[in-house]
Design a protein around this motif. Structure first.
Motif, PDB file in Angstrom:
ATOM      1  N   GLY A   1     -50.762  71.336 -53.394  1.00 58.34           N
ATOM      2  CA  GLY A   1     -51.353  72.158 -54.441  1.00 58.34           C
ATOM      3  C   GLY A   1     -52.726  72.681 -54.113  1.00 58.34           C
ATOM      4  N   TRP A   2     -53.258  72.319 -52.932  1.00 55.73           N
ATOM      5  CA  TRP A   2     -54.585  72.751 -52.503  1.00 55.73           C
ATOM      6  C   TRP A   2     -55.637  72.375 -53.538  1.00 55.73           C
ATOM      7  N   GLN A   3     -55.583  71.124 -53.996  1.00 54.61           N
ATOM      8  CA  GLN A   3     -56.567  70.645 -54.966  1.00 54.61           C
ATOM      9  C   GLN A   3     -57.284  69.417 -54.439  1.00 54.61           C
ATOM     10  N   ALA A   4     -58.525  69.280 -54.815  1.00 51.78           N
ATOM     11  CA  ALA A   4     -59.307  68.087 -54.542  1.00 51.78           C
ATOM     12  C   ALA A   4     -59.702  67.486 -55.883  1.00 51.78           C
ATOM     13  N   LEU A   5     -59.466  66.182 -56.041  1.00 49.01           N
ATOM     14  CA  LEU A   5     -59.740  65.526 -57.310  1.00 49.01           C
ATOM     15  C   LEU A   5     -60.691  64.360 -57.107  1.00 49.01           C
TER      16      LEU A   5
ATOM     17  N   ALA B   1     -59.555  78.196 -51.609  1.00 51.11           N
ATOM     18  CA  ALA B   1     -58.784  77.813 -50.433  1.00 51.11           C
ATOM     19  C   ALA B   1     -59.698  77.472 -49.263  1.00 51.11           C
ATOM     20  N   VAL B   2     -60.756  78.258 -49.068  1.00 50.15           N
ATOM     21  CA  VAL B   2     -61.677  78.014 -47.956  1.00 50.15           C
ATOM     22  C   VAL B   2     -62.436  76.708 -48.170  1.00 50.15           C
ATOM     23  N   GLU B   3     -62.884  76.446 -49.380  1.00 49.06           N
ATOM     24  CA  GLU B   3     -63.601  75.204 -49.669  1.00 49.06           C
ATOM     25  C   GLU B   3     -62.706  73.985 -49.468  1.00 49.06           C
ATOM     26  N   PHE B   4     -61.442  74.124 -49.892  1.00 49.35           N
ATOM     27  CA  PHE B   4     -60.493  73.018 -49.715  1.00 49.35           C
ATOM     28  C   PHE B   4     -60.303  72.723 -48.234  1.00 49.35           C
TER      29      PHE B   4
ATOM     30  N   LYS C   1     -60.587  55.443 -60.224  1.00 48.70           N
ATOM     31  CA  LYS C   1     -62.037  55.569 -60.335  1.00 48.70           C
ATOM     32  C   LYS C   1     -62.671  55.501 -58.952  1.00 48.70           C
ATOM     33  N   GLY C   2     -63.603  56.412 -58.699  1.00 51.91           N
ATOM     34  CA  GLY C   2     -64.338  56.402 -57.447  1.00 51.91           C
ATOM     35  C   GLY C   2     -63.598  56.971 -56.265  1.00 51.91           C
ATOM     36  N   GLN C   3     -62.475  57.638 -56.496  1.00 47.58           N
ATOM     37  CA  GLN C   3     -61.667  58.157 -55.401  1.00 47.58           C
ATOM     38  C   GLN C   3     -61.760  59.676 -55.309  1.00 47.58           C
ATOM     39  N   LEU C   4     -61.807  60.161 -54.078  1.00 50.88           N
ATOM     40  CA  LEU C   4     -61.714  61.593 -53.807  1.00 50.88           C
ATOM     41  C   LEU C   4     -60.371  61.817 -53.128  1.00 50.88           C
ATOM     42  N   VAL C   5     -59.476  62.543 -53.795  1.00 53.27           N
ATOM     43  CA  VAL C   5     -58.097  62.681 -53.348  1.00 53.27           C
ATOM     44  C   VAL C   5     -57.776  64.150 -53.101  1.00 53.27           C
ATOM     45  N   LEU C   6     -57.093  64.411 -51.977  1.00 53.95           N
ATOM     46  CA  LEU C   6     -56.650  65.768 -51.659  1.00 53.95           C
ATOM     47  C   LEU C   6     -55.160  65.893 -51.905  1.00 53.95           C
TER      48      LEU C   6
ATOM     49  N   HIS D   1     -61.866  76.019 -38.049  1.00 46.58           N
ATOM     50  CA  HIS D   1     -60.883  75.405 -38.941  1.00 46.58           C
ATOM     51  C   HIS D   1     -60.703  76.203 -40.230  1.00 46.58           C
ATOM     52  N   MET D   2     -61.776  76.807 -40.716  1.00 44.65           N
ATOM     53  CA  MET D   2     -61.727  77.523 -41.984  1.00 44.65           C
ATOM     54  C   MET D   2     -61.005  78.851 -41.872  1.00 44.65           C
ATOM     55  N   TYR D   3     -61.156  79.523 -40.726  1.00 50.13           N
ATOM     56  CA  TYR D   3     -60.599  80.864 -40.563  1.00 50.13           C
ATOM     57  C   TYR D   3     -59.661  80.879 -39.371  1.00 50.13           C
ATOM     58  N   ARG D   4     -58.374  80.683 -39.652  1.00 56.67           N
ATOM     59  CA  ARG D   4     -57.377  80.605 -38.593  1.00 56.67           C
ATOM     60  C   ARG D   4     -57.194  81.925 -37.853  1.00 56.67           C
ATOM     61  N   ASP D   5     -57.621  83.038 -38.461  1.00 54.54           N
ATOM     62  CA  ASP D   5     -57.477  84.333 -37.802  1.00 54.54           C
ATOM     63  C   ASP D   5     -58.651  84.616 -36.865  1.00 54.54           C
ATOM     64  N   HIS D   6     -59.559  83.614 -36.720  1.00 53.17           N
ATOM     65  CA  HIS D   6     -60.682  83.707 -35.793  1.00 53.17           C
ATOM     66  C   HIS D   6     -61.608  84.886 -36.089  1.00 53.17           C
ATOM     67  N   ARG D   7     -61.709  85.221 -37.346  1.00 52.95           N
ATOM     68  CA  ARG D   7     -62.649  86.279 -37.717  1.00 52.95           C
ATOM     69  C   ARG D   7     -64.076  85.809 -37.441  1.00 52.95           C
ATOM     70  N   ILE D   8     -64.955  86.749 -37.257  1.00 51.87           N
ATOM     71  CA  ILE D   8     -66.347  86.419 -36.968  1.00 51.87           C
ATOM     72  C   ILE D   8     -67.136  86.398 -38.273  1.00 51.87           C
ATOM     73  N   VAL D   9     -67.721  85.251 -38.571  1.00 48.85           N
ATOM     74  CA  VAL D   9     -68.569  85.127 -39.756  1.00 48.85           C
ATOM     75  C   VAL D   9     -69.886  84.495 -39.327  1.00 48.85           C
ATOM     76  N   SER D  10     -70.887  84.677 -40.127  1.00 45.36           N
ATOM     77  CA  SER D  10     -72.197  84.131 -39.792  1.00 45.36           C
ATOM     78  C   SER D  10     -72.282  82.664 -40.201  1.00 45.36           C
ATOM     79  N   GLU D  11     -73.247  81.942 -39.600  1.00 47.93           N
ATOM     80  CA  GLU D  11     -73.466  80.550 -39.959  1.00 47.93           C
ATOM     81  C   GLU D  11     -73.887  80.425 -41.420  1.00 47.93           C
ATOM     82  N   ARG D  12     -74.545  81.449 -41.928  1.00 47.51           N
ATOM     83  CA  ARG D  12     -74.977  81.424 -43.326  1.00 47.51           C
ATOM     84  C   ARG D  12     -73.772  81.380 -44.263  1.00 47.51           C
ATOM     85  N   THR D  13     -72.654  81.992 -43.849  1.00 46.88           N
ATOM     86  CA  THR D  13     -71.449  81.956 -44.668  1.00 46.88           C
ATOM     87  C   THR D  13     -70.927  80.529 -44.781  1.00 46.88           C
ATOM     88  N   VAL D  14     -70.938  79.796 -43.658  1.00 46.52           N
ATOM     89  CA  VAL D  14     -70.515  78.391 -43.677  1.00 46.52           C
ATOM     90  C   VAL D  14     -71.449  77.583 -44.572  1.00 46.52           C
ATOM     91  N   ASP D  15     -72.743  77.781 -44.413  1.00 51.01           N
ATOM     92  CA  ASP D  15     -73.718  77.066 -45.245  1.00 51.01           C
ATOM     93  C   ASP D  15     -73.495  77.348 -46.728  1.00 51.01           C
TER      94      ASP D  15
END
Length: 247
Positions: A158-162, A172-175, A149-154, A197-211
């Motif tokens: 399995g790339w899951q957050a509980l 995958a990106v949210e995880f 109870k009350g725990q956030l576990v990664l 950290h989210m995009y290891r291939d260093h692609r260019i994305v906008s700040e709105r995408t992160v938001d």
């Protein structure tokens, strides 16, 4: 008699293979994908019209849906939303013809587990599908082992957050986003740092995408903990994970 027994055993073994639903309207691409998947230990079912996808999934739930973006009938964007609404844990890998579409797809918060750009190597597609299925198949084991109870576990395997033992259903990106912030609780991350950290291939994305990803991640956490705000927004700077609110 032995031949009949062998045929029955072969049929049973075939049905036990994971089913991949290939949704692709280009016959040559669909045939190539099915051949490689069949040769890699999977069963395949091919659908070439978006209007037939939901019925195919209801007929037999696949282990994963390989979904093209541009389809006759219902398009891939709409289908992804519909499939997610019915089964949040069904693995979905989307195919797109343009690299620049990937950032737009991510920003739309569709919740696909992975995106593959055409042209692609069939071997790459099989490898990516195997990776997504490995993450998906670890879910039941993780859920059965996590109930604090009350725990956030990664669960990184399995790339899951509980949260309280409930799977948040992260992409995958949210995880990756949550993992980075949880590894340094209290640290403020700029949007640029999170993008690295989210995009290891260093692609260019906008700040709105992160938001957009942060917004969806916070909403999923709030579904379990409506009164807890574990991801804090720091105006003009970025975001941080604040573990004190779990006390």
């Amino acid at each position: 008699m032995s031949d009949v027994h062998a045929d029955t055993s072969d049929a049973r073994a075939e049905t036990q293979k994971p089913l991949i639903l290939v949704v692709e309207d280009e016959p040559k691409i669909a045939s190539l994908l099915c051949d490689y998947l069949d040769g890699s230990g999977y069963r395949t079912r091919h659908v070439d019209d978006g209007n037939a996808v939901i019925a195919a999934v209801n007929d037999e739930t696949p282990a994963l849906v390989l979904l093209d973006l541009m389809l006759p009938g219902t398009d891939g964007l709409t289908l992804c939303r519909q499939l997610r609404a019915e089964d949040n844990l069904l693995p979905i890998v989307m195919l797109t013809a343009r690299v620049e579409e990937v950032d737009r797809l991510l920003g739309l918060e569709l919740g696909a587990d992975d995106y593959i750009c055409k042209p692609f190597s069939p071997r790459e597609v099989v490898a990516r599908i195997k990776a997504v299925l490995r993450r998906s198949q670890a879910l039941d084991q993780t859920l059965s082992q996590t109930s604090d109870k009350g725990q956030l576990v990664l669960n990184e395997e399995g790339w899951q957050a509980l949260a309280d033992g409930s799977d948040l259903g992260l992409t995958a990106v949210e995880f990756q986003l949550l993992k980075v912030m949880m590894q340094s609780p209290g640290r403020i991350f700029s949007r640029d740092q999170l993008m690295d950290h989210m995009y290891r291939d260093h692609r260019i994305v906008s700040e709105r995408t992160v938001d957009s990803h942060v917004k969806k991640l916070r909403r999923k956490i709030a579904n379990v903990w409506p009164e807890r705000d574990v991801i804090r927004s720091i105006y003009g700077v970025g975001y941080k994970f604040e573990p004190d609110v779990l006390d």
